[in-house]
Structure formats: C-alpha cells, structure tokens
Enzyme design. Structure first.
Site, PDB file in Angstrom:
ATOM      1  N   ASP A 399       0.100   7.914   7.596  1.00 51.95           N
ATOM      2  CA  ASP A 399      -0.304   6.596   8.313  1.00 51.95           C
ATOM      3  C   ASP A 399      -1.902   7.031   8.997  1.00 51.95           C
ATOM      4  O   ASP A 399      -1.996   7.669   9.756  1.00 51.95           O
ATOM      5  CB  ASP A 399       0.521   6.295   9.405  1.00 51.95           C
ATOM      6  CG  ASP A 399       0.344   4.950   9.930  1.00 51.95           C
ATOM      7  OD1 ASP A 399       0.552   4.047   9.163  1.00 51.95           O
ATOM      8  OD2 ASP A 399       0.205   4.825  11.217  1.00 51.95           O
ATOM      9  N   GLU A 428      -3.326   6.832   3.696  1.00 51.37           N
ATOM     10  CA  GLU A 428      -3.392   5.394   4.088  1.00 51.37           C
ATOM     11  C   GLU A 428      -4.568   4.891   4.942  1.00 51.37           C
ATOM     12  O   GLU A 428      -4.422   4.674   6.363  1.00 51.37           O
ATOM     13  CB  GLU A 428      -2.174   4.818   4.695  1.00 51.37           C
ATOM     14  CG  GLU A 428      -1.949   3.535   4.917  1.00 51.37           C
ATOM     15  CD  GLU A 428      -2.348   2.942   6.140  1.00 51.37           C
ATOM     16  OE1 GLU A 428      -2.138   1.438   6.460  1.00 51.37           O
ATOM     17  OE2 GLU A 428      -2.502   3.725   7.190  1.00 51.37           O
TER      18      GLU A 428
END
Lengths: 672, 672
Positions: A399, A428
């Site tokens: 993330d 990401e």
C-alpha cells in the site's frame, strides 16, 4: 563504457596507452542496462532475455559479438551469439533456465578470416588476381590451427586438417575453394582467434522471478464480506466456500486487503464518515488494536488455523493468496506504546495523525523511518513480511509505497528475496511517473498503472507504447487493475455492462498481469456522487453480494482468462503491437510469440454506447506475406475457423452484443 | 545511480541497511553524462554548462537540489542552484571561468522548513488552527541556528536572532508572521540543515576548450595554388600575399592540406589518373619522399622560416593556421625503411597498398597500429602533432580518423592536450553515425557532418534536430563544410550562384563552426561528370584562380561572417529553433541568447531556381508576448529597422536577388 574507466589522471603516457590500446572495439548503449547497472533488469525463469548493443570498430574489418551470461555465483560464463541488426546495432538473447539472479556482459572482436573472405569475394567479383590473398588466407588458417582457442574449442584437429589440405592442394583453384568453403568459415568462427577481443566494462544484473511475476490474474475480495449476509462478519471459511466461484472465473491470485485487527480509536464509519456507528467494522487499513498489529489476524476472521485452511484450499483451486502490506497504524496499534520512537509527536505530546493538509486521516498514524526508527523499524517491517511468508504467503500488494523511503524498499525486498526468492511484491503507487518507475527499479515485482484512467484510443496507444517500447519494459511490469476498492472509474460509472466488458478485455489482453476487485464482474458502479468512489464502500462496512446478479459478465471473465492461459502470445506483455484501424473507437492490436506459433489479434470497440465498425489491417507482413495474401483465422470466442483474403478486413462491434473480437492468426494456413 | 553501487552480495543486512538508508533522495538521468561518465561533456571557457537531472523523494516533502562543480584538481567544490522544471526534472547551470578540465555532480536534500511553510499555508487557507505548527516552526529555526551548516555559511547569527525574536514575541500572530517571512525562508535556505543530503554517485567530467572550438569560420586553400600562376608552385609567401583577401572575407581559420614532401612512387596524375605526367605535383595526401615525411615541409613551399612567417602574418590578419594530420604514407616515405614493423607486407615481400576492394590506392600505404607498431608508432604520431604544435600550430584537421583505432585517438589527443590544452582537432570522418559520434566522444573537438548532403527542409530540420536536441549536443560540435577538395556537392553543381548563397547562409548560421574550400566563393562547380568531384582538382595539379571572377559571392561571405561575429546568438549552435513557415522551400529558424539580448531570425529560400514566399511565425511567445503583439526588427543586411505586428508575417525570397533574409528581433521594441 568499455572495460577501461581510467580518467585522464597522473598516469604516465605509457601506462595509459597500454590500458587503452586493447579496448579496440567500441561497445555502448547496451540494453537492458538500468541506471548504469545500478538496478537489475527483470526476467522470468523459462523465458529469455533480449540483449542489444551498439558495436563497431575502426576501419572496414568484419567484427563479431556475443553476450556472456551466467547465474550469479557460477564460475563459468555461457555464451550466446549477437547478430548485426542495423546501424551498428547488434541483437541477441540468452535463455533463463534457473530462477536465480543472472548477470551478463558483451564481448566483441575483429574476425580476420571473415574480413579476408569479404575482400577476396569483392576482388574476384572485380576480376582481380588473388594469388597473394590465397597465401594470406592459408596463413590465417594455419595460425588458427595453432592457436589457444582452437584447442579450448576442440577445433584444433579440424583446423589442422584444413591447413594440411591447403598445403597438399595442387592448384590455386582448389586452395581458394577450400578457403571460401562454409566449412572453413565455420571452423574459424568456432576455433579461430578472436582478435582485438573487447569486453564491456560493466557486468549487468538480471533479477529472475517465477512466471507468475509476469503473468497473473488477480481477484480482490474483502474476506469480511464473504458471508453473503451483511449482518454477519465473514470468515476465512466463508472465503473457502467462495473458491469454486473464483476458480471458475479463471483467476490465479486471490488478494485480500489487510486481515489484521482494526483500530477502535477514531474508527471511520460507513461511507468514510468521521465517526463509526455501533458495530461499524472500520477500515481494514487502520491496522492494529489491543488485539494485535501486523502479525495478528482480526479475531472475527478466524485465527491462524483458518488462514492455513484457506491457503491450502486456495492452492487446491489453483489460487494463490496475496496479502496487503500497509505500513500505517491505527492510533491503538500496539507499536505506538512499544515503540514511540517510530512515530511523530506534536509539541503538546499527542501523536501526529496522517495528513495531507488540509486533509486529515485521524484513524491512522504513519511511522517515520529515520532517527529513532533506524534500524529497528526496518527490521520489524521486514520481519512482518517474513512472518507472513512463513505462513505461506508469497505475494504482497504493498500500500502506498511512494510515501515510504526508497532505500527501505530496496533493502527490505532484497532481504525477503534472499530467503524467499519467489515472493512477488505489487507496488500500489499512483503518483508521479518517475517515482512509480523507480519503485519498480528498487525491487517491486509488479506495479499498478494509469491504465485505470486510459479510455480512448490515443490514451491507450500512447500509454502502452510507453510501457512496452521504452526502457521501462525491462523492469516495470504493469498490473492492469480495472477497479479497486478505492477506484470506481468514471468510465464504468456511465458505460453500463458494455463498458465493463470493454475494460475487462483491454486489461486482460494488453498486460500480462491484471486484476479486478469483486463486484466488477457484477457491473457494480454505484458511486459517491461526483467521486470515483464506491457508494457504501466495503472499506467501511460489510457487504453482501448477489453473485448471480442479472447482467453480470462472469462468462466474459471466464472466457478471457481461459484464452490468456491457452495462448502463449498473451504471456509476455512486451510483444504488443497496435495495428491500423480506421475508426477512433476501434482499437486493434496483436500479441505474438517470436516464432509466430501463437498470434492473437484483438479488436475492441471503445465506445460502450454505439455500434462501431472499421476497416483494419491484418499484419500479414509479420508472416512475411504480401498485402494480397490470405491467412487462416480462428475466432477464439466461437472456435470457428475461416480465411481472410487480403490485408484489409472489416469488423463491426455492437456493444450490446459483444464489444470485442479475439482471433488467432494461423501461420500454416491460408498462404495464397 | 546514487552514491551506493553495492550489489546484493554477501554483506550482512545491517551493513547493507546502513549503506542504503542515507541515500534517500533519488537522483537519476543526469545530463550531460556521456557513456556513464566515461567520456567528458564539452564546454568553452567563458560559457556555462547546462545541467539537468531527475530528482525526487518519497512522500510529500519539499526538496531542493544543487550542482557541485570545480576545476579538476581543485580542493573545494563550488555550488550552483538547480530549479524544479517539470515532471521531477531539475535544471541549472554553472559558469566555466577557466580553460581547464572541470567536473561536477548533483546533490539534493529534503528542505524541512519549506515543507513546513507549505503545510502551514494549506492549513491556514483551509481555516485550520496552526498553534502546534508554530511551535514546530520555531523548533526548526532553533535547530538551524545551532546547526553546523549555519556556522559554515555564516548564518548562525541571523538564525539565532530570528529564534530570539520568536521566543520574545508576545502573540501567535507575530510568531507566525516571523516564521512565514521571506527572511526566515532565506535564512533557512542558506543556513539551515540539509536533511537527507544525497549525492549522485558519479562525478562527471567536462572538457573545456577555448571559444574557437565552438565558433570558427574556416577557409581552406592549397598553398601550392596560391601563386596565381598554374606554372609556378605557390609558396608560403604567396599565401601571405593572399591573407588580406581572406581576412576581408571574415574567416578566422586558414586550413592547409598536407604541406609535407609528396611521394614520387606511384604518384597520381591530373584528375586522379594512375600515372603522373612530367611535372605533375601529385596528391599532397601521398605524404613522404626521400625529402622527408610528416615532420618535413615540401621543399617548393618554402622552409620552416617561410612557415613561421606565414603563422605570424596570419595572426596579424586575425587568422590561425590549421594543418592536416593524415597518417597514410607514400610508398617512398622514410618511415617504410626505418620502421617496416609499422606496415603490412604481402607474402611476396612487397608492401600492401591501401585498398578498399576492389578499389586500390597505390600512391599510399597505411600503417597498422598494433603488433610491432605498438607503442612505437603511437609515440611517433603523437610526436608529429607535438612537433607542429611547437611550430605554433594549434588546429589540426584529421584525415579519415575512423580508419584508425579509437584508443589511439583517445590516447593521442589526451597526450597533446596535456601539453597544449588549446589544440583543436577536427574529425574528417564521413562514415556511420555512431562512429562519427564516438570519435567526438574520445576527444575530437569538432566534427565534419552530413550537412553537405542535407538540402531539403525536411532533411535539414531532421538533421539539425538530431545535432542540437539529442545527447550529441554535449560532445559533438559540428563543422558545416559547404564543400571540400573531395566534395563538389551535386546541389551546387546544378544550382548556380543562388545555390552557393543558400548553402553559405545555411552553413554559417545553422552551426557554430563552418568552412569553405576556396573556389566556393567564386561559385566553382565544374565536376567530373556524374561524380561529386571537382574537375581538374587541385588535389592533383596546381591551379590558378581568378579571385575577382564575375558572379562571385564574396560580399555574401563577408556579410555572414560579420553578422556571425557581431551577434552573440550565433555563437552557440545548440540554441537553434525552427519555426513554422507554410512553404516547403522556405526554412525559417532562430538563434537566441538565453536572456534574449541577441535574437537572430533567418529565412532561407531552399529553391535556387524559383521565387518562393511564405507566411511564417515570428516567435513572439519566446518574448512572452501574445500572438497579436508587435516586435521591433532590424534587417541585418540593410540595417533598416521596422516593426512586425502580429505573429504571422510573410516573406518572399527571389534567389536571383537574395535567397535569404536575416533579421534581429529586438526585445525592447515593439511591445503592443
């Protein structure tokens, strides 16, 4: 740069001369070479690595070149040939047979016998005498027979035999024929000396992954929403019950957002409201509570036993579990008390919440990575990944990596790979392009992309050209997500079912890796008005889905995943080629295996609202055929086979029927 | 690549972590960086070097960057700022104040106070409280005041005073105003700590030449043809008599093909015939006879005294002598007996003549550079150049360098530059583009180009874009020759006088360096039929020229050389910009000083046969003006001044009158 890197320094002219003189052949612009060799190119085991370089030498002599390659740590180099391409550019490739880091470099040399052959040919064609040249040629063969390389290559006998025949021959014509024979050329090439042998100064690294690094189909779910009952928190066993459905869709990675305990302090409520209602589950990205942190499992999901059952069951369904690695902490994460030195504190002694002024994210706090956090936090984070790797997780979606230091990722990924070389990290990062690329350079295996916002023919063509035609192709492996829990793309909000089918086919056939977040196959598009966010997002509440919702596109999903698997041309995204189609709504592109054994041609109507048709070019030239030739075609959707006659064909795609066509071009069939 | 080049090796994780962690800011794609720093970029003293790099960091913090530079050997680095440009690209420049090799690298860091200012601004604009932020800001100032860098930069007192004022202030508003003041920003920028200071791993070299390396106008003559009498061999004193003419044309380099004794064995006759007639002088490129070799002067030219007189007289006329350095030898060159090991011999014991099968060049033999010639020949050739440098020659045109080993040039040029850093080497290589560029990389100061064969608008635009917009601009300095004794371009053979004027203006204003071979100004175009060779070439016979031949373009030559000198915009060729002109025969381009103090706009009719006109765009936008603004113009040919109103103007160019226009755009005049 070739071998010698000396600068003009205090060295004497003689020393400098003897350093420079041997480096006679210029070797430069080697590819792939990422940041001068600072970062590895990427490959997968079972594939090969394409290598190129500019190689040239003074004068008119013939040169030859090769790539040297080996697994890092091996003593011996292997060699594969490079071939002249154009404009002093040479090309070749070497096979990647082991899943281990490789390295390569380039060598080049002057080939005296090839030069001799070329000059003699030109003189003979001009009717000139070559008596002296025959003596020179015989001399070259004699030298080669006595040389070191002939011995090493096992060609000494063959060369000696040739030299003997040359000596024994009665006349010039016989000697000339012997010298100009293919046999002589082959013997010299294999066993003759490599004059002016020059080696590129840098040994270039190649990171080798397992095939799934480059070819995977992801399906994302929130485990807590898998009970099919919004009132009941889903468990790993509920996920297990869903596996046949996901297998039937044809995916091979099942990706779960964070499965850890969720913070209670400042927990977010439904639709991202500031205060959670009674029983609101909170965002799984607010990680950590008194029940534990990144190495714990949210109690309602089931414990480690349940997780182990899920990993097993998934494997039985051809699916691998991918977990989220999100570094931020909820305000009640145990680390905050245990390691206050990892966090930022305000002058009044309270902790600093995450913020991007004027926005505040009061349910999470960020760690910092330096000062008191170096190195203890780095070790702790690495150990979290190793912990889950020990629980048989080998794929991590990471993330927001762009908000954490690049050196951390480079170190951490190398540390994990040293123990688990099969771990895949998906970056990401939706941020500035150079940062996204740099994350791939420092080690991320796959990367999210801007595909999600590229809808038009021009946008798609430009973006895919950047991904497949620039240096990025060697290290940046795109993973084309059509949607995520965070992104409900505007295009899908207004396109209806045809739009979902369009985006599915594009993602699945333009990239090697692609992914969907559940609900996509149900054409879910309900949005927070004016935003690219899902209404009633699963990030903040438990949802129940009707997996048989009318209008779903499960058949399309299963179809494209089946075609992806069955057609090797779709396994390497860098082989993409766009073809002319005379309609800005019709995108036509092909993917081909180098040997043409697999050639998939795809046409997509990018307009979800209207029937669109176009004349388009069938790439007959890639099969070496003239424009008026014909070629065999298989419609991969119906299985029908037919023949296209001529380069220009026509396609009409009704988004209400099927906004795409997928064909296989058959090299053996349809030759005129 | 940043500082750390460590690979994933056997080092422990802790060591690796502590190596990587400090390199937090990414610095990559630095320009100019030639072959990873293996070769220097080029600059001239009195100029500056433009530097660029991609620079970025994790997160949202503000960063700053600078270029460090110094003369090689100096202890201290100087610093010049880099500024954010676009898409993580940063730009800056540093001055080149000494004619000595320089080096540079890039540093970048996180600027905590700039980040603080940015976040506080955003919070205030959103109406948020910033009490805590004020305390944090004051803390940053206090830290800076006590830091090392404040002391080193002499800003400790200023920062301490600011910290004191912050402490003494009665209210938040005053403290906030102090912290958000320009003074605080400037103090922190100059004296505050550079957090996460990262340095690019490579120190990049810059070779610095005198200005003539980048800006020169060459005039080439055969000294033996300067007697104005084809029956009398010209002498250096005849050349001296020609100096006023050449000075009046405005040239600053007078280039002489080889002035050495010419071989008698296999001497070529007129028009390149195989056998010389009685009294034929032979090609000056067949160097050497019993009268001496490369360190001797052809007896009929006059001796070293005459040569010294010429060097002196040329200097008095603002001209510098350039000599040819051509390594081949006539068959009777003294070296062949003295150094048989430098030459190739055939099996029958005869020497190998130069050849490119099926062509043979029997009046010259080539040396080889390896085997017995290494290192003795390398020293001998270097010493030839040093010999002529000692005779005050500082410019050498080098014949066919691409047929001699690259390492030889790299070594030899460095050797000469170590003693005579002002020597200019012009590479006469017309071969494959990458070889031509590589010769410039290894040390050649200037390079011949394909300009001679680029006639059309598309060809010129493409070629000049390659030269001025790609990496080559940093090391490849074009010298645009309009003709040479070897090249009588087809375009000039059929263009008449207008064609000569067209090519003159293009060469003189598209490149910093350009050259003409005498006869060009007389519009000489008589060719060997079907070839790009001059009829009755001076290479093989003594010619006499009528310097006042009717139809000559001496006035044009004098004009363009005067304009080149007087307009600083024409001194750096990399500033070239093409502008729209709606006629494929009309080429419009501009050259500008960075500060707009000098801006030359040129329009050329590329069609020598017809009047051509075109609307074209005046680059008002480069002056920051709207399309309907006006600008002051000086016609540099007539001296007239006027005003253009609006972006689109029209020009009509009659090749019989004047096929070009040259204007100066005047920044101060004509604002609407």
């Amino acid at each position: 740069m070739e071998r010698l890197l000396g600068k003009q320094d205090a060295k004497g002219p003689e020393q400098r001369l003897h350093e420079l003189a041997p480096v006679r052949v210029a070797i430069e612009a080697v590819s792939p070479e990422i940041n001068g060799g600072r970062f590895p190119a990427k490959a997968v085991v079972g594939g090969s690595l394409q290598v190129e370089a500019d190689i040239f030498c003074d004068g008119h002599d013939k040169i030859d070149a090769a790539v040297l390659y080996r697994v890092v740590g091996d003593k011996e180099w292997n060699e594969a040939p490079l071939r002249f391409h154009d404009n002093d550019r040479w090309r070749g490739e070497f096979p990647i047979e082991r899943q281990a880091p490789h390295e390569f470099t380039i060598i080049a040399w002057r080939d005296l016998f090839a030069t001799w052959r070329d000059e003699v040919r030109r003189k003979i064609e001009a009717g000139q005498q070559v008596a002296s040249e025959i003596k020179e040629g015989a001399h070259l063969i004699g030298q080669a027979a006595a040389g070191e390389r002939a011995k090493d290559a096992g060609e000494a006998d063959g060369l000696a035999e040739l030299a003997e025949q040359l000596g024994a021959a009665d006349d010039e014509a016989t000697r000339l024929a012997l010298l100009r024979s293919d046999r002589a050329a082959a013997l010299y090439s294999r066993g003759g000396p490599r004059t002016s042998l020059t080696r590129y100064a840098t040994t270039l690294p190649v990171w080798v992954d397992r095939p799934k690094a480059a070819f995977s189909a992801w399906y994302e779910i929130m485990p807590r929403s898998q009970s099919d009952d919004p009132e009941r928190h889903g468990t790993f066993d509920d996920v297990i019950a869903r596996l046949p459905y996901i297998r039937d869709l044809g995916f091979d990675v099942l990706y779960l957002p964070p499965i850890h305990p969720i913070g209670r302090v400042n927990r977010k409520g439904r639709n991202n409201s500031l205060h959670a209602g009674e029983g609101d589950p909170g965002s799984p990205y607010a990680i950590g509570s008194e029940e534990g942190g990144h190495d714990a499992i949210h109690p309602e999901l089931g414990g480690f036993d349940g997780f182990a059952r899920l990993v097993d069951a998934a494997a039985q369904h051809g699916l691998e579990i991918a977990l989220d690695f999100a570094i931020q902490c909820a305000p009640d994460h145990p680390w905050i008390k245990e390691h206050p030195e990892w966090f930022d504190w305000r002058p009044d002694g309270t902790i600093k919440f995450a913020e991007n002024p004027p926005k505040k994210y009061e349910d999470i706090v960020n760690v910092h990575f330096y000062r008191g956090a170096l190195p203890s936090l780095w070790y702790a984070l690495r150990d979290i990944v190793l912990f889950w790797a020990e629980h048989r997780v080998r794929i991590f979606r990471v993330d927001n990596p762009h908000t954490k230091p690049l050196p951390f990722w480079e170190w951490m990924i190398a540390e994990v790979h040293a123990r688990y070389p099969d771990v895949i990290f998906l970056s990401e990062a939706f941020t500035r392009p150079k940062m996204m690329k740099r994350l791939a350079k420092v080690g991320f295996t796959q990367s999210y992309t801007y595909f999600t916002w590229r809808d038009t023919k021009q946008e798609l063509t430009e973006y895919l050209t950047e991904l497949t035609r620039t240096e990025a192709r060697h290290y940046y492996r795109p993973n084309f997500f059509v949607n995520t829990p965070d992104i409900n793309p505007y295009f899908l909000q207004h396109s209806g079912r045809p739009g979902f089918r369009i985006r599915l086919v594009l993602a699945a056939t333009l990239a090697g890796n692609y992914g969907v977040y559940n609900g996509f196959e149900l054409c879910e598009a309900a949005a927070v008005p004016g935003k690219e966010e899902y209404l009633n997002s699963e990030k903040y509440e438990i949802r129940a889905w009707d997996w048989d919702r009318p209008g779903n596109i499960r058949e399309d999903v299963a179809l494209v995943n089946r075609l992806r698997r069955g057609n090797p041309a779709l396994h390497d995204f860098t082989n993409l080629e766009f073809y002319n189609a005379w309609n800005d709504h019709i995108l036509v592109y092909g993917r081909r295996a180098a040997d043409l054994s697999s050639f998939v041609l795809i046409a997509v109507n990018l307009d979800p609202h209207n029937v669109q048709g176009a004349d388009f070019e069938v790439p007959l030239w890639e099969f070496g055929r003239p424009d008026d030739a014909s070629i065999g075609v298989e419609d991969l959707i119906t299985g029908d086979r037919f023949t296209w006659r001529g380069k220009v064909q026509n396609v009409e795609l009704d988004p209400q029927v099927r906004p795409y066509a997928i064909w296989r071009l058959i090299a053996e069939e349809g030759v005129p």
